[in-house]
Design a protein around this motif. Structure first.
Motif, mmCIF file in Angstrom:
data_model
loop_
_atom_site.group_PDB
_atom_site.id
_atom_site.type_symbol
_atom_site.label_atom_id
_atom_site.label_comp_id
_atom_site.label_asym_id
_atom_site.label_seq_id
_atom_site.Cartn_x
_atom_site.Cartn_y
_atom_site.Cartn_z
ATOM 1 N N GLY A 152 -38.583 -50.616 87.886
ATOM 2 C CA GLY A 152 -39.253 -49.329 88.113
ATOM 3 C C GLY A 152 -38.369 -48.365 88.886
ATOM 4 O O GLY A 152 -38.373 -47.151 88.632
ATOM 5 N N THR A 162 -41.588 -44.487 80.416
ATOM 6 C CA THR A 162 -42.493 -45.243 81.296
ATOM 7 C C THR A 162 -42.627 -46.696 80.853
ATOM 8 O O THR A 162 -43.542 -47.390 81.292
ATOM 9 N N SER A 202 -35.139 -52.626 91.409
ATOM 10 C CA SER A 202 -36.117 -53.198 90.466
ATOM 11 C C SER A 202 -36.130 -52.327 89.207
ATOM 12 O O SER A 202 -35.580 -51.214 89.191
ATOM 13 N N VAL A 246 -42.805 -50.140 83.561
ATOM 14 C CA VAL A 246 -42.905 -49.789 84.989
ATOM 15 C C VAL A 246 -44.353 -49.948 85.467
ATOM 16 O O VAL A 246 -45.286 -49.904 84.661
ATOM 17 N N ASP A 247 -44.510 -50.142 86.777
ATOM 18 C CA ASP A 247 -45.868 -50.279 87.295
ATOM 19 C C ASP A 247 -46.550 -48.911 87.322
ATOM 20 O O ASP A 247 -45.925 -47.871 87.096
ATOM 21 N N ILE A 248 -47.834 -48.953 87.604
ATOM 22 C CA ILE A 248 -48.639 -47.731 87.490
ATOM 23 C C ILE A 248 -48.188 -46.656 88.493
ATOM 24 O O ILE A 248 -48.203 -45.468 88.195
ATOM 25 N N GLN A 249 -47.710 -47.122 89.673
ATOM 26 C CA GLN A 249 -47.265 -46.154 90.680
ATOM 27 C C GLN A 249 -46.023 -45.403 90.204
ATOM 28 O O GLN A 249 -45.950 -44.172 90.286
ATOM 29 N N SER A 250 -45.044 -46.161 89.674
ATOM 30 C CA SER A 250 -43.826 -45.520 89.170
ATOM 31 C C SER A 250 -44.159 -44.607 88.002
ATOM 32 O O SER A 250 -43.612 -43.519 87.859
ATOM 33 N N ARG A 251 -45.077 -45.060 87.153
ATOM 34 C CA ARG A 251 -45.440 -44.245 86.002
ATOM 35 C C ARG A 251 -46.033 -42.904 86.437
ATOM 36 O O ARG A 251 -45.697 -41.844 85.906
#
Ligand SMILES: Nc1ncnc2c1ncn2[C@@H]1O[C@H](COP(=O)(O)OP(=O)(O)OP(=O)(O)O)[C@@H](O)[C@H]1O
Length: 249
Positions: free
Chosen positions: A140, A164, A138, A167-172
């Protein structure tokens, strides 16, 4: 001690008819997390690409640790890491193979390289995916691998162009925590972003640029205090760069 200095930097893409970086002077101290912020087309990618040697200035000087790309290219390349905005990954190679390739560019090999790759993959939570081709990842996941390609050799100075984005908040969170850990270990970090609240919390020094010039520079707190009645970086940014939508990027 300074990590990077730009002096009278200019960049034109059209044979000196127009300049997208204009007589820009900037000093970044060692140990900073330095954020380059600006609207679309402000010149962030152009500037960071020149800082890390991917692009030549039309005129002006850039030095890193008092070394420059003309006289000391090899020494500089060993000290720095680059994480470009576009994924610099080979889609048909696995995550591990991609990292092996990028590590080898920094003369890393054998057990040392393997250990660094595995430790990186664990940190970005992709150890279980190490043998999958990048084309199956994906956005991220690719961003996290893209980050590892630039930091396997533990650079003294790290350049990242929108690490960043998308990307979703978790990956960030993972990406930022790795950058913070590197910075604690002594790496100077220079990055571009459109995330103003992220930059407000993350950066130790921020430069707001527009139309190829620096409009303001300081800590987030200094910038907020300098623009009344701003209470956050987004308000400072809008005050300095205006509300007009940009179409030139
Ligand atoms: N290869 C190129 N050839 C011609 N013009 C370019 C090129 N790259 C960038 N530009 C122009 O230079 C200016 C600065 O672009 P740059 O990509 O550096 O801005 P940016 O701040 O990174 O924008 P964004 O936030 O949209 O990524 C823009 O006007 C852009 O159109």
């Amino acid at each position: 001690m300074e990590a990077l200095k730009c002096q009278n930097l200019n960049k034109s893409y059209d044979g000196k008819k127009t300049y997208v970086i204009k007589d820009l002077n900037l000093t970044i101290e060692k140990g900073e997390i330095f954020g380059l912020l600006g609207p679309n087309g402000a010149g962030k990618t152009t500037l960071i690409s020149m800082m890390c040697g991917l692009m030549k200035p039309t005129s002006g000087k850039i030095s890193l640790n008092n070394l420059n790309f003309q006289s000391n290219p090899t020494e500089i390349q060993k000290k720095m890491g680059v994480v470009p905005q576009e994924y610099a990954l080979y889609p048909t190679l696995t995550a591990f193979e991609n990292l092996e390739f990028f590590g080898s560019l920094y003369n890393l090999k054998g057990k040392d390289l393997k250990n660094r790759i595995e430790s990186g993959l664990k940190k970005v939570n992709l150890m279980d995916y190490r043998n999958r081709p990048i084309k199956d990842f994906s956005g991220g996941m690719k961003r996290r691998i893209n980050l590892l390609t630039g930091i396997l050799h533990n650079p003294e100075i790290l350049f990242l162009d929108e690490p960043t984005v998308g990307v979703d908040i978790q990956s960030r969170e993972v990406i930022l925590s790795i950058l913070e850990e590197l910075n604690t270990g002594g790496t100077t970090i220079i990055y571009t972003s459109h995330h103003l609240s992220e930059a407000q919390n993350f950066c130790t020094q921020i430069s707001i640029i527009d139309k190829g010039r620096i409009l303001a520079q300081g800590t987030a707190e200094e910038l907020i205090n300098s623009v009344q009645p701003a209470t956050n970086l987004e308000e400072v940014f809008l005050e300095l760069t205006g509300n007009q939508i940009r179409n030139d990027a």
